[in-house]
Motif scaffolding. Sequence first.
Motif, PDB file in Angstrom:
ATOM      1  N   ARG A   9      -2.954   2.320  -3.105  1.00  0.00           N
ATOM      2  CA  ARG A   9      -2.493   3.388  -2.214  1.00  0.00           C
ATOM      3  C   ARG A   9      -2.018   2.751  -0.911  1.00  0.00           C
ATOM      4  O   ARG A   9      -2.513   1.696  -0.504  1.00  0.00           O
ATOM      5  N   ALA A  10      -1.089   3.404  -0.264  1.00  0.00           N
ATOM      6  CA  ALA A  10      -0.482   2.853   0.944  1.00  0.00           C
ATOM      7  C   ALA A  10      -1.505   2.534   2.025  1.00  0.00           C
ATOM      8  O   ALA A  10      -1.356   1.556   2.751  1.00  0.00           O
ATOM      9  N   ASP A  11      -2.559   3.328   2.119  1.00  0.00           N
ATOM     10  CA  ASP A  11      -3.543   3.108   3.180  1.00  0.00           C
ATOM     11  C   ASP A  11      -4.577   2.032   2.830  1.00  0.00           C
ATOM     12  O   ASP A  11      -5.482   1.753   3.615  1.00  0.00           O
ATOM     13  N   GLU A  12      -4.424   1.390   1.687  1.00  0.00           N
ATOM     14  CA  GLU A  12      -5.381   0.373   1.251  1.00  0.00           C
ATOM     15  C   GLU A  12      -4.910  -1.047   1.576  1.00  0.00           C
ATOM     16  O   GLU A  12      -5.301  -2.004   0.916  1.00  0.00           O
ATOM     17  N   TRP A  13      -4.129  -1.196   2.612  1.00  0.00           N
ATOM     18  CA  TRP A  13      -3.577  -2.505   2.936  1.00  0.00           C
ATOM     19  C   TRP A  13      -4.655  -3.545   3.251  1.00  0.00           C
ATOM     20  O   TRP A  13      -4.479  -4.726   2.951  1.00  0.00           O
ATOM     21  N   ARG A  14      -5.753  -3.127   3.831  1.00  0.00           N
ATOM     22  CA  ARG A  14      -6.834  -4.082   4.136  1.00  0.00           C
ATOM     23  C   ARG A  14      -7.420  -4.654   2.838  1.00  0.00           C
ATOM     24  O   ARG A  14      -7.720  -5.849   2.748  1.00  0.00           O
ATOM     25  N   GLN A  15      -7.609  -3.790   1.840  1.00  0.00           N
ATOM     26  CA  GLN A  15      -8.125  -4.255   0.551  1.00  0.00           C
ATOM     27  C   GLN A  15      -7.096  -5.134  -0.165  1.00  0.00           C
ATOM     28  O   GLN A  15      -7.464  -6.115  -0.820  1.00  0.00           O
ATOM     29  N   VAL A  16      -5.811  -4.775  -0.059  1.00  0.00           N
ATOM     30  CA  VAL A  16      -4.748  -5.604  -0.645  1.00  0.00           C
ATOM     31  C   VAL A  16      -4.815  -6.996  -0.033  1.00  0.00           C
ATOM     32  O   VAL A  16      -4.761  -8.009  -0.740  1.00  0.00           O
ATOM     33  N   ARG A  17      -4.935  -7.061   1.285  1.00  0.00           N
ATOM     34  CA  ARG A  17      -5.003  -8.338   1.992  1.00  0.00           C
ATOM     35  C   ARG A  17      -6.242  -9.122   1.558  1.00  0.00           C
ATOM     36  O   ARG A  17      -6.150 -10.308   1.230  1.00  0.00           O
ATOM     37  N   GLU A  18      -7.402  -8.473   1.558  1.00  0.00           N
ATOM     38  CA  GLU A  18      -8.643  -9.169   1.235  1.00  0.00           C
ATOM     39  C   GLU A  18      -8.619  -9.736  -0.186  1.00  0.00           C
ATOM     40  O   GLU A  18      -9.024 -10.876  -0.417  1.00  0.00           O
ATOM     41  N   LEU A  19      -8.122  -8.961  -1.153  1.00  0.00           N
ATOM     42  CA  LEU A  19      -8.075  -9.436  -2.537  1.00  0.00           C
ATOM     43  C   LEU A  19      -7.084 -10.590  -2.675  1.00  0.00           C
ATOM     44  O   LEU A  19      -7.355 -11.567  -3.372  1.00  0.00           O
ATOM     45  N   ALA A  46       1.132  -5.734   9.902  1.00  0.00           N
ATOM     46  CA  ALA A  46       2.337  -4.993   9.504  1.00  0.00           C
ATOM     47  C   ALA A  46       2.863  -5.476   8.148  1.00  0.00           C
ATOM     48  O   ALA A  46       3.354  -4.675   7.350  1.00  0.00           O
ATOM     49  N   PHE A  47       2.756  -6.772   7.874  1.00  0.00           N
ATOM     50  CA  PHE A  47       3.174  -7.305   6.580  1.00  0.00           C
ATOM     51  C   PHE A  47       2.358  -6.680   5.461  1.00  0.00           C
ATOM     52  O   PHE A  47       2.907  -6.225   4.450  1.00  0.00           O
ATOM     53  N   TRP A  48       1.037  -6.639   5.631  1.00  0.00           N
ATOM     54  CA  TRP A  48       0.151  -6.109   4.601  1.00  0.00           C
ATOM     55  C   TRP A  48       0.318  -4.600   4.446  1.00  0.00           C
ATOM     56  O   TRP A  48       0.253  -4.070   3.333  1.00  0.00           O
ATOM     57  N   GLN A  49       0.558  -3.920   5.540  1.00  0.00           N
ATOM     58  CA  GLN A  49       0.797  -2.473   5.485  1.00  0.00           C
ATOM     59  C   GLN A  49       2.056  -2.181   4.687  1.00  0.00           C
ATOM     60  O   GLN A  49       2.073  -1.296   3.815  1.00  0.00           O
ATOM     61  N   GLN A  50       3.110  -2.929   4.965  1.00  0.00           N
ATOM     62  CA  GLN A  50       4.373  -2.734   4.241  1.00  0.00           C
ATOM     63  C   GLN A  50       4.212  -3.094   2.763  1.00  0.00           C
ATOM     64  O   GLN A  50       4.714  -2.395   1.892  1.00  0.00           O
ATOM     65  N   ARG A  51       3.487  -4.155   2.488  1.00  0.00           N
ATOM     66  CA  ARG A  51       3.264  -4.586   1.101  1.00  0.00           C
ATOM     67  C   ARG A  51       2.519  -3.511   0.315  1.00  0.00           C
ATOM     68  O   ARG A  51       2.894  -3.172  -0.810  1.00  0.00           O
ATOM     69  N   ALA A  52       1.454  -2.964   0.896  1.00  0.00           N
ATOM     70  CA  ALA A  52       0.686  -1.924   0.208  1.00  0.00           C
ATOM     71  C   ALA A  52       1.512  -0.661   0.034  1.00  0.00           C
ATOM     72  O   ALA A  52       1.488  -0.031  -1.029  1.00  0.00           O
TER      73      ALA A  52
END
Length: 187
Positions: A9-19, A46-52
Amino acid sequence: MDYEVRAVRADEWRQVRELRLAALQDPVADIAFLETYETAVDRPDAFWQQRAEGAAEGADGVRQLVAKAADGSWLGSVTVLVERRADDVRIGAPPEADQTHLVGVFVRPEARGRGVADALFRAALEWSWSLREPVVRRARLYVHERNDRAAAFYQRAGFVQSGQTALLDGDPASRQVEYEVPRPRAV
């Protein structure tokens, strides 16, 4: 092991980054990923937010799937890229027909051998075959010739060597072997 596989999900950028950072610290990261931990850890939020956001919406033909445990922890993920015929692709030759390319495959060590990778791949292929525009004819991935563990899993998941290889950055020590699975006729 109890988990669900779904799109990020778009708001899961922190988890995307951590994984992703966990993946880049894996012992085979140097032959499994096209990015280093040092590069990724310095990327701005911002990179991770855009990626997610892009991976959640399937924007530009990108979909990231995650296996999420009952306790909310992320066990692994795979990203699926849509590659159109005549597109420039990052690895290998341009496709002869529309296809998907599975990248960024990672399952945390404690979740390996428990069906997580199998479930991620089933979901990735189901998403690939569900596309109506474009209708993809095959799914592919690349694996470093020395990454035996990954190659064994891909073969077990139904992928076979296509006969194509690619060198990364022209380095003969970085030969990547292409594996593919054709679209099932019944889909």
